[in-house]
Enzyme design. Structure first.
Site, PDB file in Angstrom:
ATOM      1  CB  THR A  11      -1.034   0.160   1.306  1.00 18.12           C
ATOM      2  OG1 THR A  11      -1.475  -1.231   1.492  1.00 18.12           O
ATOM      3  CG2 THR A  11      -2.324   0.951   0.905  1.00 18.12           C
ATOM      4  NE  ARG A 100      -2.126   7.135   9.591  1.00 16.18           N
ATOM      5  CZ  ARG A 100      -2.487   6.238   8.838  1.00 16.18           C
ATOM      6  NH1 ARG A 100      -3.318   6.680   7.816  1.00 16.18           N
ATOM      7  NH2 ARG A 100      -1.964   5.045   8.818  1.00 16.18           N
ATOM      8  CB  ILE A 124      -6.084   2.194   8.189  1.00 20.00           C
ATOM      9  CG1 ILE A 124      -6.222   3.925   7.808  1.00 20.00           C
ATOM     10  CG2 ILE A 124      -4.833   2.377   9.190  1.00 20.00           C
ATOM     11  CD1 ILE A 124      -6.428   4.864   8.859  1.00 20.00           C
ATOM     12  CB  SER A 125      -4.165   3.450   2.883  1.00 24.20           C
ATOM     13  OG  SER A 125      -4.703   2.366   2.047  1.00 24.20           O
ATOM     14  CB  ALA A 126       0.974   4.425   3.976  1.00 21.23           C
TER      15      ALA A 126
END
Length: 290
Positions: A11, A100, A124-126
């Site tokens: 990702t 975040r 959860i994506s970077a």
């Protein structure tokens, strides 16, 4: 010298990404170099966001993106800007507004530029991937527009979409794991997007994201947070003329693709970069062996 692995980051993407080359391992000695294909098991064992290349710029990026010293949301956004991940001031504003830390599991380094497991075989994506997708979709996330987030997970990007389209717009998250959908609502309620959830311009639904969410279609912007073997037709159908979709496509080798629908209904597809996402699949297939 120990063996090193050249792998596509999980990702992750950077300005000069690895493309569709075979995954290989390279064993080095003073006299010879041997190359062999990296077996799939070695790929799955690679650390998330571990990208070892001969490109000196990527080496610098890799050292930075370990996340050391980043303890605040604003600092994360500023570092992403500093390293040229994105340029949009609007994206910076939204990412600074939506913290975040509210959308990652407790005890994890919230501001490190890594994808993180969120349970149920999902991630959860970077942060840099979120920034990239927000910037790619920015013109289609103007106030009053409609946005769909497929595979909305913990709700982070859905909340960002809602902040961009505002109370006159519509941001919809679709997640097929009920527990994640419920958790995402709890997360959003703690965030700056909470008023939009309360007034109904932001909503999260349990459903098969491959089918989209027809009730709020057509959409100006569609984001897909998992890799499809091919672009699902229902999502193309629900994209408004003039709309844009960002979706990772592929199996082992994946590309982040931008899909633009023209006024006459025809589509134009281009590849942006190589990526590595979890697969877009059914509820049962995702939870297999979980």
């Amino acid at each position: 010298m120990p063996t090193t692995y050249a792998v596509i980051a999980y990702t992750c993407s950077y300005p000069t990404p690895l493309r569709r080359h075979s995954l290989i391992s390279t064993a080095s000695s003073s006299s010879t170099r041997h190359r062999r294909r990296l077996p799939p098991r070695a790929v799955s064992a690679a650390l998330p966001c571990s990208l070892l290349t001969a490109n000196p710029f990527l080496s610098v990026m890799e050292r930075f993106f370990s996340g050391h010293g980043i303890t605040k949301n604003k600092g994360m956004v500023e570092q992403l800007q500093k390293y040229g991940v994105f340029k949009s001031e609007k994206v910076a504003e939204v990412m600074e507004t939506i913290d975040r830390a509210l959308f990652v599991p407790d005890g994890t380094p919230a501001y490190a530029d890594n994808p993180m497991p969120i349970g149920y075989n999902a991630t959860i994506s970077a942060p840099h991937m979120h920034a990239m997708c927000l910037e790619l979709l920015e013109n289609n996330l103007q106030p009053g527009m409609h946005a769909l987030d497929v595979g909305s997970g913990t709700g982070y990007l859905t909340a960002c979409f809602a902040m961009m389209v505002g109370p006159q717009g519509c941001a919809v998250g679709v997640e097929h794991i009920p527990e994640l959908a419920a958790q995402s609502i709890t997360n959003i309620e703690k965030s700056s997007a909470a008023p939009l959830l309360k007034d109904g311009s932001l909503s999260v639904h349990v459903g098969d994201g491959r089918l989209g969410w027809p009730d709020a279609a057509p959409y100006d912007a569609i984001h897909v947070g998992a890799a499809a073997p091919e672009i699902p037709k229902p999502l193309i159908d629900q994209l408004k003329p003039g709309g844009r979709m960002v979706i990772p496509v592929g199996n082992l080798f994946q590309d982040l693709r931008v899909v633009d629908k023209n006024a006459d209904g025809t589509i134009k597809v281009r590849s942006v970069t190589s990526v590595r996402y979890v697969p877009l699949t059914s509820h049962d297939a995702q939870l297999q062996n979980y």
